[in-house]
Design a protein around this motif. Sequence first.
Motif, PDB file in Angstrom:
ATOM      1  N   ARG A  56      20.015 -39.326 -12.261  1.00 53.28           N
ATOM      2  CA  ARG A  56      20.180 -37.877 -12.355  1.00 53.28           C
ATOM      3  C   ARG A  56      19.020 -37.187 -13.065  1.00 53.28           C
ATOM      4  O   ARG A  56      19.001 -35.973 -13.192  1.00 53.28           O
ATOM      5  N   PHE A  57      18.051 -37.977 -13.542  1.00 53.50           N
ATOM      6  CA  PHE A  57      16.833 -37.405 -14.124  1.00 53.50           C
ATOM      7  C   PHE A  57      15.684 -37.590 -13.142  1.00 53.50           C
ATOM      8  O   PHE A  57      15.522 -38.683 -12.592  1.00 53.50           O
ATOM      9  N   PRO A  58      14.870 -36.559 -12.913  1.00 53.23           N
ATOM     10  CA  PRO A  58      13.760 -36.682 -11.963  1.00 53.23           C
ATOM     11  C   PRO A  58      12.747 -37.748 -12.359  1.00 53.23           C
ATOM     12  O   PRO A  58      12.137 -38.378 -11.498  1.00 53.23           O
ATOM     13  N   ASP A  59      12.541 -37.946 -13.648  1.00 51.50           N
ATOM     14  CA  ASP A  59      11.595 -38.948 -14.139  1.00 51.50           C
ATOM     15  C   ASP A  59      12.322 -39.771 -15.207  1.00 51.50           C
ATOM     16  O   ASP A  59      12.412 -39.374 -16.368  1.00 51.50           O
ATOM     17  N   ALA A  60      12.864 -40.918 -14.794  1.00 49.05           N
ATOM     18  CA  ALA A  60      13.692 -41.724 -15.694  1.00 49.05           C
ATOM     19  C   ALA A  60      12.903 -42.212 -16.903  1.00 49.05           C
ATOM     20  O   ALA A  60      13.421 -42.241 -18.022  1.00 49.05           O
ATOM     21  N   ARG A  61      11.650 -42.588 -16.705  1.00 47.09           N
ATOM     22  CA  ARG A  61      10.852 -43.104 -17.814  1.00 47.09           C
ATOM     23  C   ARG A  61      10.624 -42.028 -18.873  1.00 47.09           C
ATOM     24  O   ARG A  61      10.712 -42.286 -20.077  1.00 47.09           O
ATOM     25  N   ALA A  62      10.343 -40.828 -18.428  1.00 50.06           N
ATOM     26  CA  ALA A  62      10.156 -39.727 -19.376  1.00 50.06           C
ATOM     27  C   ALA A  62      11.471 -39.411 -20.094  1.00 50.06           C
ATOM     28  O   ALA A  62      11.483 -39.127 -21.294  1.00 50.06           O
ATOM     29  N   ALA A  63      12.588 -39.466 -19.357  1.00 48.74           N
ATOM     30  CA  ALA A  63      13.896 -39.204 -19.958  1.00 48.74           C
ATOM     31  C   ALA A  63      14.225 -40.241 -21.033  1.00 48.74           C
ATOM     32  O   ALA A  63      14.740 -39.901 -22.108  1.00 48.74           O
ATOM     33  N   ILE A  64      13.915 -41.501 -20.759  1.00 50.59           N
ATOM     34  CA  ILE A  64      14.155 -42.564 -21.738  1.00 50.59           C
ATOM     35  C   ILE A  64      13.314 -42.329 -22.987  1.00 50.59           C
ATOM     36  O   ILE A  64      13.803 -42.417 -24.119  1.00 50.59           O
ATOM     37  N   ALA A  65      12.044 -42.022 -22.787  1.00 50.38           N
ATOM     38  CA  ALA A  65      11.153 -41.796 -23.931  1.00 50.38           C
ATOM     39  C   ALA A  65      11.654 -40.639 -24.787  1.00 50.38           C
ATOM     40  O   ALA A  65      11.706 -40.737 -26.016  1.00 50.38           O
ATOM     41  N   LEU A  66      12.038 -39.523 -24.146  1.00 50.15           N
ATOM     42  CA  LEU A  66      12.523 -38.371 -24.891  1.00 50.15           C
ATOM     43  C   LEU A  66      13.824 -38.704 -25.620  1.00 50.15           C
ATOM     44  O   LEU A  66      13.997 -38.365 -26.801  1.00 50.15           O
ATOM     45  N   ASP A  67      14.733 -39.375 -24.937  1.00 53.57           N
ATOM     46  CA  ASP A  67      16.025 -39.726 -25.530  1.00 53.57           C
ATOM     47  C   ASP A  67      15.847 -40.611 -26.763  1.00 53.57           C
ATOM     48  O   ASP A  67      16.494 -40.406 -27.797  1.00 53.57           O
ATOM     49  N   VAL A  68      14.950 -41.587 -26.661  1.00 49.90           N
ATOM     50  CA  VAL A  68      14.730 -42.516 -27.775  1.00 49.90           C
ATOM     51  C   VAL A  68      14.016 -41.825 -28.935  1.00 49.90           C
ATOM     52  O   VAL A  68      14.406 -41.974 -30.095  1.00 49.90           O
ATOM     53  N   ARG A  69      12.961 -41.081 -28.636  1.00 49.47           N
ATOM     54  CA  ARG A  69      12.244 -40.380 -29.704  1.00 49.47           C
ATOM     55  C   ARG A  69      13.172 -39.404 -30.433  1.00 49.47           C
ATOM     56  O   ARG A  69      13.084 -39.230 -31.659  1.00 49.47           O
TER      57      ARG A  69
END
Length: 231
Positions: A56-69
């Motif tokens: 459901r996120f257009p860029d999963a890698r960016a979403a993971i990075a933002l979520d973790v940070r």
Amino acid sequence: MAHCEQLPATVRTVDTVLARMRALDATLPARDGVAVFNRVYLTVTETVDRHIDGGRFPDARAAIALDVRFAERYLAAVDTVERGHRPPACWRPLFQFRRHPGVRPTQFALAGINAHIGHDLALAVVDTCRTLGCDPLELEDEFDRVGEVLVSLEERIRDELMPGPDLLQIADPLTHLLGSWSLERARDATWSAARALWALRRLPELAGEFTERLDAAVGFAGRMLLTPLPD
């Protein structure tokens, strides 16, 4: 829209921060104000994780990075207090009032959200841009989708932690206190703060001053949200 570069292996995973939040949930007393916020934030992070896994996120890698940070900012505040040091100003009211009998669970939850959205999210966007080598505008879709999850959770918090309309009188001070704060307004202000901090990244003195004043202002709002109320 262009997307960020591949997520470096050094970034901790969502599972790592989830494990830490679950450990806190298992050890903190249920009525502790930090525990109240932690349960809410654990639910948010689990929901975001499911949305990432579900595409459901257009860029999963960016979403993971933002979520973790984003999560690391909260967990760093917890670690700071556990070591006997002062956390950022935005988090101090929650840690100071965490056991106050006159503060209701809804207040603890929203004060934590205020600190995390109003201060930590702006810094997490900048952290993520530095990690991935991208501009905040490239994270806007991920930012908006995380914000949608938070707004839906805020509605649930108010439903679950506040008395029903038959019990909560219009004269109840909690009605007026919580009506003065809006997650959507806080999220919009955070996006502007993140873009401003990014623009100031080559001016460290100004960026530091901006960050310090943002921290103080969010802390002031948190202190108001935690005003002890009569039963």
